[in-house]
Write an enzyme that holds these catalytic residues in place. Structure first.
Site, PDB file in Angstrom:
ATOM      1  N   HIS A 100       0.824  -1.211   0.000  1.00 30.69           N
ATOM      2  CA  HIS A 100       0.000   0.000   0.000  1.00 30.69           C
ATOM      3  C   HIS A 100       0.864   1.269   0.000  1.00 30.69           C
ATOM      4  CE1 HIS A 100      -3.702   2.195   0.545  1.00 30.69           C
ATOM      5  NE2 HIS A 100      -3.243   2.792   1.636  1.00 30.69           N
ATOM      6  N   ALA A 142      -2.612  -6.332   6.514  1.00 37.52           N
ATOM      7  CA  ALA A 142      -1.361  -5.671   6.904  1.00 37.52           C
ATOM      8  C   ALA A 142      -1.203  -4.312   6.242  1.00 37.52           C
ATOM      9  CB  ALA A 142      -0.178  -6.565   6.557  1.00 37.52           C
ATOM     10  N   PRO A 144       1.454  -2.428   5.391  1.00 41.06           N
ATOM     11  CA  PRO A 144       2.380  -2.282   4.265  1.00 41.06           C
ATOM     12  C   PRO A 144       2.041  -3.200   3.086  1.00 41.06           C
ATOM     13  CG  PRO A 144       3.521  -2.828   6.334  1.00 41.06           C
ATOM     14  CD  PRO A 144       2.078  -3.112   6.525  1.00 41.06           C
ATOM     15  N   GLU A 145       0.944  -3.918   3.173  1.00 41.27           N
ATOM     16  CA  GLU A 145       0.592  -4.836   2.082  1.00 41.27           C
ATOM     17  C   GLU A 145      -0.725  -4.376   1.433  1.00 41.27           C
ATOM     18  OE1 GLU A 145       1.781  -9.040   2.778  1.00 41.27           O
ATOM     19  OE2 GLU A 145       2.265  -8.342   4.804  1.00 41.27           O
ATOM     20  N   MET A 146      -1.848  -5.053   1.706  1.00 44.09           N
ATOM     21  CA  MET A 146      -3.098  -4.651   1.062  1.00 44.09           C
ATOM     22  C   MET A 146      -3.898  -3.653   1.901  1.00 44.09           C
ATOM     23  SD  MET A 146      -4.023  -8.410  -0.524  1.00 44.09           S
ATOM     24  CE  MET A 146      -5.507  -7.957  -1.419  1.00 44.09           C
TER      25      MET A 146
END
Length: 341
Positions: A100, A142, A144-146
């Protein structure tokens, strides 16, 4: 005539010796704990199925759509396939996963392959959960992910009639569509991503499935002790001690569990999944093999031994399931809009 008989005897004798050598290597591999992916579809299903949520065609097809759908992310542009690209060995091909707002993983963690991940006894690099279903929940939420909260994922999916109908088809009319059911369905699709290789054919007794050079590499792989971490059907996927302080392998600060344990990656399709190690700090497979010899086995592998092992490892590249890119359900006015913040 006499010469022909002698020549035939020599050929027969050589064939017998070669066959005996193959049988010995096969037996050695089995004793070392190496196991093949089953040959029959029924046996594979038994291996990968989840008794609590059995695999069906309808669930797999739905799980595939959810896997490829970027609208499960907060921004609406990141899907599971972004970091676990099925056209690239199930990885993203970068050192640290990017999520993200183009945020690299804060611990510089590399995306492990999704292929054969069901064979892992531990999921995540720190092995915090053994179940693929739990792993599917992590990246979606998460930051830093989705970066998608559970409620947002549920709202996006349930706002699309196409998804609602497909969930009914897969689970029945009375099953509530929850975040957990959505990610469990993704995991069902992931459970089918098994890639049998020529190595598996060899382990099932087809001794000519591997070349002479690959067999030599397999023997070196066993004799040097690589099988102490890379064994069983997955050739990895368990927790092992790993000293990440050597050779800058602690980039990003991740040093494993408090006991110093890190998940051993599968070696299946390893030639397709660079860069290597938990932080993606090594791009060369040969270098990765040499480092493992030093760090894990306490030995300096020669260039020849390293090359022999790499030759064997390439025989682990398997046949991928044929997967067509799915057409996804249409959004409605009720579908929450993409959020880039």
């Amino acid at each position: 005539m006499k010469k022909s008989i002698i020549l035939a005897s020599v050929i027969l004798a050589c064939s017998s010796v070669f066959g005996a050598g193959d049988a010995e290597l096969l037996n050695q591999a089995k004793k070392a704990g190496l196991k093949p992916i089953p040959q029959s579809k029924l046996e594979i299903l038994k291996l990968v199925d989840n008794p609590k949520n059995p695999i069906t065609d309808a669930k797999v097809e739905l799980g595939k759509k959810l896997y490829f759908d970027p609208r499960l992310s907060k921004s609406g542009i990141i899907s599971c396939n972004t970091c676990h690209n099925l056209a690239m060995g199930g990885v993203d091909g970068v050192g640290a996963a990017v999520g993200h707002k183009w945020t690299p993983n804060p611990a510089h963690l590399n995306s492990p392959t999704v292929y054969n991940s069901v064979l892992n006894k531990a999921q995540f690099w720190d092995g915090r959960d053994p179940h693929l279903e739990a792993q599917a929940q992590g990246p979606v939420q998460a930051g830093p992910e989705m970066a998608a909260p559970k409620s947002l994922v549920e709202q996006r999916v349930t706002s699309m009639p196409g998804y609602v109908e497909q969930f009914k088809k897969a689970y029945g009319d009375d099953k509530k569509i929850t975040f957990e059911l959505i990610t469990d369905t993704i995991a069902i699709f992931e459970r089918t991503l098994i890639t049998p290789s020529r190595f598996d054919e060899f382990m099932h007794g087809k001794t000519d499935a591997l070349s002479a050079e690959e067999k030599t590499g397999l023997k070196v792989f066993i004799d040097k002790g690589c099988v102490s971490c890379h064994n069983d059907i997955g050739l990895g996927g368990t927790m092992m001690p790993f000293d990440a302080s050597k050779y800058d392998l602690n980039v990003g600060g991740f040093t494993g569990t408090k006991e110093g344990m890190v998940k051993t990656p599968t070696l299946r399709n390893i030639e397709e999944t660079s860069p290597y190690f938990h932080n993606g700090n090594v791009w060369s497979l040969a270098q990765a093999v040499k480092l493992m010899g030093d760090i894990q086995l306490g030995m300096k592998l020669t260039d020849k031994e390293t090359s022999q092992i790499v030759t064997f490892l390439k025989s682990l590249t398997g046949k991928k399931p044929e997967i067509s890119y799915p057409q996804l359900p249409v959004i409605t006015e009720k579908t929450p809009k993409p959020d880039m913040n």
